[in-house]
Design a protein around this motif. Structure first.
Motif, PDB file in Angstrom:
ATOM      1  N   PRO A 184       6.892 -70.112 -28.188  1.00 59.80           N
ATOM      2  CA  PRO A 184       7.396 -68.732 -28.159  1.00 59.80           C
ATOM      3  C   PRO A 184       8.573 -68.490 -29.111  1.00 59.80           C
ATOM      4  N   ILE A 185       8.541 -67.351 -29.742  1.00 60.44           N
ATOM      5  CA  ILE A 185       9.682 -66.837 -30.503  1.00 60.44           C
ATOM      6  C   ILE A 185       9.397 -65.372 -30.827  1.00 60.44           C
ATOM      7  N   THR A 186      10.378 -64.530 -30.676  1.00 59.14           N
ATOM      8  CA  THR A 186      10.266 -63.108 -30.995  1.00 59.14           C
ATOM      9  C   THR A 186      10.418 -62.939 -32.511  1.00 59.14           C
ATOM     10  N   PRO A 187       9.634 -62.080 -33.166  1.00 55.33           N
ATOM     11  CA  PRO A 187       8.766 -61.019 -32.630  1.00 55.33           C
ATOM     12  C   PRO A 187       7.275 -61.330 -32.761  1.00 55.33           C
ATOM     13  N   GLN A 188       6.834 -62.544 -32.468  1.00 59.66           N
ATOM     14  CA  GLN A 188       5.413 -62.870 -32.597  1.00 59.66           C
ATOM     15  C   GLN A 188       4.778 -63.275 -31.270  1.00 59.66           C
ATOM     16  N   ASN A 189       5.501 -63.092 -30.153  1.00 56.69           N
ATOM     17  CA  ASN A 189       5.002 -63.607 -28.873  1.00 56.69           C
ATOM     18  C   ASN A 189       3.690 -62.972 -28.414  1.00 56.69           C
ATOM     19  N   GLU A 190       3.443 -61.724 -28.821  1.00 55.55           N
ATOM     20  CA  GLU A 190       2.187 -61.075 -28.415  1.00 55.55           C
ATOM     21  C   GLU A 190       0.974 -61.811 -28.975  1.00 55.55           C
ATOM     22  N   LEU A 191       1.135 -62.444 -30.131  1.00 53.70           N
ATOM     23  CA  LEU A 191       0.024 -63.206 -30.712  1.00 53.70           C
ATOM     24  C   LEU A 191      -0.294 -64.429 -29.853  1.00 53.70           C
ATOM     25  N   GLY A 193      14.991 -61.241 -39.398  1.00 52.49           N
ATOM     26  CA  GLY A 193      16.189 -61.348 -40.233  1.00 52.49           C
ATOM     27  C   GLY A 193      16.833 -62.724 -40.151  1.00 52.49           C
ATOM     28  N   GLY A 194      17.373 -63.197 -41.238  1.00 57.35           N
ATOM     29  CA  GLY A 194      18.058 -64.473 -41.306  1.00 57.35           C
ATOM     30  C   GLY A 194      19.249 -64.361 -42.241  1.00 57.35           C
ATOM     31  N   PRO A 195      19.929 -65.479 -42.550  1.00 61.11           N
ATOM     32  CA  PRO A 195      19.584 -66.871 -42.241  1.00 61.11           C
ATOM     33  C   PRO A 195      19.953 -67.267 -40.806  1.00 61.11           C
ATOM     34  N   GLY A 196      19.722 -68.544 -40.487  1.00 61.13           N
ATOM     35  CA  GLY A 196      19.974 -69.030 -39.132  1.00 61.13           C
ATOM     36  C   GLY A 196      19.024 -68.384 -38.136  1.00 61.13           C
ATOM     37  N   LEU A 197      19.470 -68.228 -36.906  1.00 60.19           N
ATOM     38  CA  LEU A 197      18.642 -67.541 -35.917  1.00 60.19           C
ATOM     39  C   LEU A 197      18.530 -66.057 -36.234  1.00 60.19           C
ATOM     40  N   GLY A 198      19.515 -65.519 -36.941  1.00 60.67           N
ATOM     41  CA  GLY A 198      19.450 -64.148 -37.449  1.00 60.67           C
ATOM     42  C   GLY A 198      19.269 -63.119 -36.368  1.00 60.67           C
ATOM     43  N   SER A 199      18.311 -62.196 -36.596  1.00 62.66           N
ATOM     44  CA  SER A 199      18.023 -61.145 -35.625  1.00 62.66           C
ATOM     45  C   SER A 199      16.520 -61.095 -35.415  1.00 62.66           C
ATOM     46  N   ILE A 200      16.078 -60.307 -34.420  1.00 64.89           N
ATOM     47  CA  ILE A 200      14.637 -60.197 -34.172  1.00 64.89           C
ATOM     48  C   ILE A 200      14.038 -59.020 -34.910  1.00 64.89           C
ATOM     49  N   SER A 201      14.831 -58.322 -35.714  1.00 70.31           N
ATOM     50  CA  SER A 201      14.341 -57.169 -36.457  1.00 70.31           C
ATOM     51  C   SER A 201      13.578 -57.618 -37.702  1.00 70.31           C
ATOM     52  N   GLY A 257       3.794 -61.818 -42.465  1.00 75.31           N
ATOM     53  CA  GLY A 257       4.029 -60.460 -41.971  1.00 75.31           C
ATOM     54  C   GLY A 257       5.507 -60.302 -41.636  1.00 75.31           C
ATOM     55  N   ASP A 258       5.810 -59.366 -40.753  1.00 73.92           N
ATOM     56  CA  ASP A 258       7.192 -59.184 -40.310  1.00 73.92           C
ATOM     57  C   ASP A 258       7.174 -58.536 -38.941  1.00 73.92           C
ATOM     58  N   GLY A 259       8.345 -58.450 -38.318  1.00 75.35           N
ATOM     59  CA  GLY A 259       8.424 -57.929 -36.967  1.00 75.35           C
ATOM     60  C   GLY A 259       7.920 -56.508 -36.821  1.00 75.35           C
ATOM     61  N   MET A 260       8.047 -55.701 -37.862  1.00 73.54           N
ATOM     62  CA  MET A 260       7.571 -54.316 -37.794  1.00 73.54           C
ATOM     63  C   MET A 260       6.041 -54.275 -37.754  1.00 73.54           C
ATOM     64  N   LEU A 261       5.390 -55.040 -38.640  1.00 76.04           N
ATOM     65  CA  LEU A 261       3.922 -55.081 -38.665  1.00 76.04           C
ATOM     66  C   LEU A 261       3.374 -55.662 -37.368  1.00 76.04           C
ATOM     67  N   GLY A 262       4.011 -56.709 -36.881  1.00 72.83           N
ATOM     68  CA  GLY A 262       3.515 -57.363 -35.683  1.00 72.83           C
ATOM     69  C   GLY A 262       3.607 -56.490 -34.451  1.00 72.83           C
ATOM     70  N   VAL A 301      17.612 -54.735 -41.474  1.00 73.06           N
ATOM     71  CA  VAL A 301      17.753 -53.278 -41.617  1.00 73.06           C
ATOM     72  C   VAL A 301      16.485 -52.732 -42.267  1.00 73.06           C
ATOM     73  N   ILE A 302      15.894 -51.700 -41.647  1.00 74.63           N
ATOM     74  CA  ILE A 302      14.651 -51.128 -42.167  1.00 74.63           C
ATOM     75  C   ILE A 302      14.948 -49.770 -42.788  1.00 74.63           C
ATOM     76  N   PRO A 303      14.858 -49.649 -44.106  1.00 72.90           N
ATOM     77  CA  PRO A 303      15.155 -48.361 -44.753  1.00 72.90           C
ATOM     78  C   PRO A 303      14.033 -47.360 -44.524  1.00 72.90           C
ATOM     79  N   THR A 304      14.340 -46.091 -44.743  1.00 71.65           N
ATOM     80  CA  THR A 304      13.351 -45.021 -44.587  1.00 71.65           C
ATOM     81  C   THR A 304      12.812 -44.614 -45.956  1.00 71.65           C
ATOM     82  N   PRO A 305      11.657 -43.920 -45.991  1.00 70.97           N
ATOM     83  CA  PRO A 305      11.155 -43.400 -47.274  1.00 70.97           C
ATOM     84  C   PRO A 305      12.175 -42.469 -47.942  1.00 70.97           C
TER      85      PRO A 305
END
Length: 358
Positions: free
Chosen positions: A28-35, A108-116, A169-174, A334-338
């Motif tokens: 387990p690790i977020t954000p891929q746990n649903e897989l 996000g990283g480095p290290g444990l970073g964030s789950i975003s 992929g990334d947490g947003m796609l997943g 950080v996820i930028p907008t269009p």
């Protein structure tokens, strides 16, 4: 088959089962746990398939190693720091010329970073990640449909070239939900590789190992891998181009960043700015030749990544100094907008004095 609404992580799991994945090993690790959850629930619907939640990421990748030795289609998944722990095993897979599919729903990283969601694993994915002279094919989807399609393709490529294949992929796609259509049914039976280890009755034993005391043997293995990598570069490079025919400025982006960029480009076009987009789908092999061709059509490149600038190194190699390259990045999850990317494009467009469509 009709389209159904699924999370990206679940779509990867369903596509893997339909591609004939017989063994999945996860941790387990977020954000891929649903897989992992999807494979735990659904892999058993196919006879003879195995799901194991390992005690660590290191264990999971080495279980993939063993399953691949036995000739079955095997997959593992994780997220950025978990993939770091798997790198030794990926190097061993490459050294033994074993197929496997590794999914990285990066954060996000480095290290444990964030789950975003972030794209800071470009280097880790495309430069081998572990030790030694080896490559992995790296596929970068930008939608849930592509997550499904490229998962199926990943298993075929892994078997075709006997190589580990990474889906980046990334947490947003997943985590996002989109309609998805599965174009394949699970095969009733898959051929077993001729070199699979399934007992030595009636033949001499085979020994598969990654260590040799003879440097010349290891050199020959490296040259063999090198020739295979050149073939992959020639045959398997894929990309998407969008509105580049008359573009004064081309945005280069991959994965979910390309989706954000595409929205910005549509609005830029509505404002009379001649902007297009180039999206590599294979991050390795990177489509150097196509980017080089674009230098004859456009005056300026803007590389946009959700990191501090990693893919830009490949873009610079492709452009060979023929055109100026600018960069815009948002690291750390950080996820930028269009709208934000549109402001960057518009400011750059006017700073460079590029032509506006009347």
């Amino acid at each position: 088959m009709a389209k159904i609404l699924m999370y990206g992580n679940a779509a990867i799991g369903e596509a893997a089962i339909r591609a004939g994945c017989q063994c999945y090993f996860g941790y387990p690790i977020t954000p891929q746990n649903e897989l992992t959850e999807y494979m735990a629930t659904n892999l058993s619907r196919r006879k003879g398939c195995s799901f194991v939640q390992a005690e660590s990421e290191v264990s999971a990748i080495n279980m993939v190693y063993g399953a691949s030795l036995a000739g079955v289609r095997a997959m593992t998944s994780s997220s950025s720091p978990g993939i770091s722990l798997k790198q030794e095993g990926i190097s061993y897979l490459a050294a033994c010329e074993l197929p496997a599919v590794i999914v990285n729903i990066s954060r996000g990283g480095p290290g444990l970073g964030s789950i975003s969601a972030a794209q800071s694993d470009y280097f880790q994915s495309t430069r081998g990640g572990g030790h030694g002279d080896y490559r992995t094919i790296v596929l970068a989807p930008s939608s849930v449909q592509e997550l499904a399609d490229l998962t199926h393709r990943a298993f075929d490529l892994a078997d075709k070239y006997r190589i580990p294949v990474i889906i980046l992929g990334d947490g947003m796609l997943g985590q996002m939900m989109e309609p998805v259509e599965f174009k394949y049914d699970a095969p009733s039976e898959l051929p077993v590789r001729s070199d699979a280890l399934r007992g030595a009755k009636g033949r001499p034993s085979r020994i598969v190992k990654t260590f040799t005391s003879k440097p010349t043997d290891l050199e020959e293995l490296n040259w063999s891998l090198f020739r295979r990598y050149r073939l992959i570069e020639k045959e398997e490079t894929t990309y998407e181009i969008y509105m580049v025919e008359d573009a004064e400025l081309v945005v280069v982006a991959f994965g979910v960043a390309a989706r954000i960029a595409k929205g910005a480009i549509r609005n830029a076009r509505a404002n009379g700015l001649k902007v297009g987009m180039f999206r590599p789908i294979t991050l390795w092999p990177f489509p150097y030749e196509k980017v080089s061709e674009l230098t004859q059509m456009t005056k300026h490149f803007l590389v946009f990544e959700m990191n501090m600038g990693q893919m830009i190194e490949d873009v610079k190699l492709a452009v060979e100094g023929k055109r100026e390259i600018s960069f815009y990045g948002r690291p750390g999850g950080v996820i930028p907008t269009p709208s934000e990317i549109l402001r960057v494009i518009t400011r750059l467009y006017y700073q460079k004095g590029l032509k506006i469509e009347k």
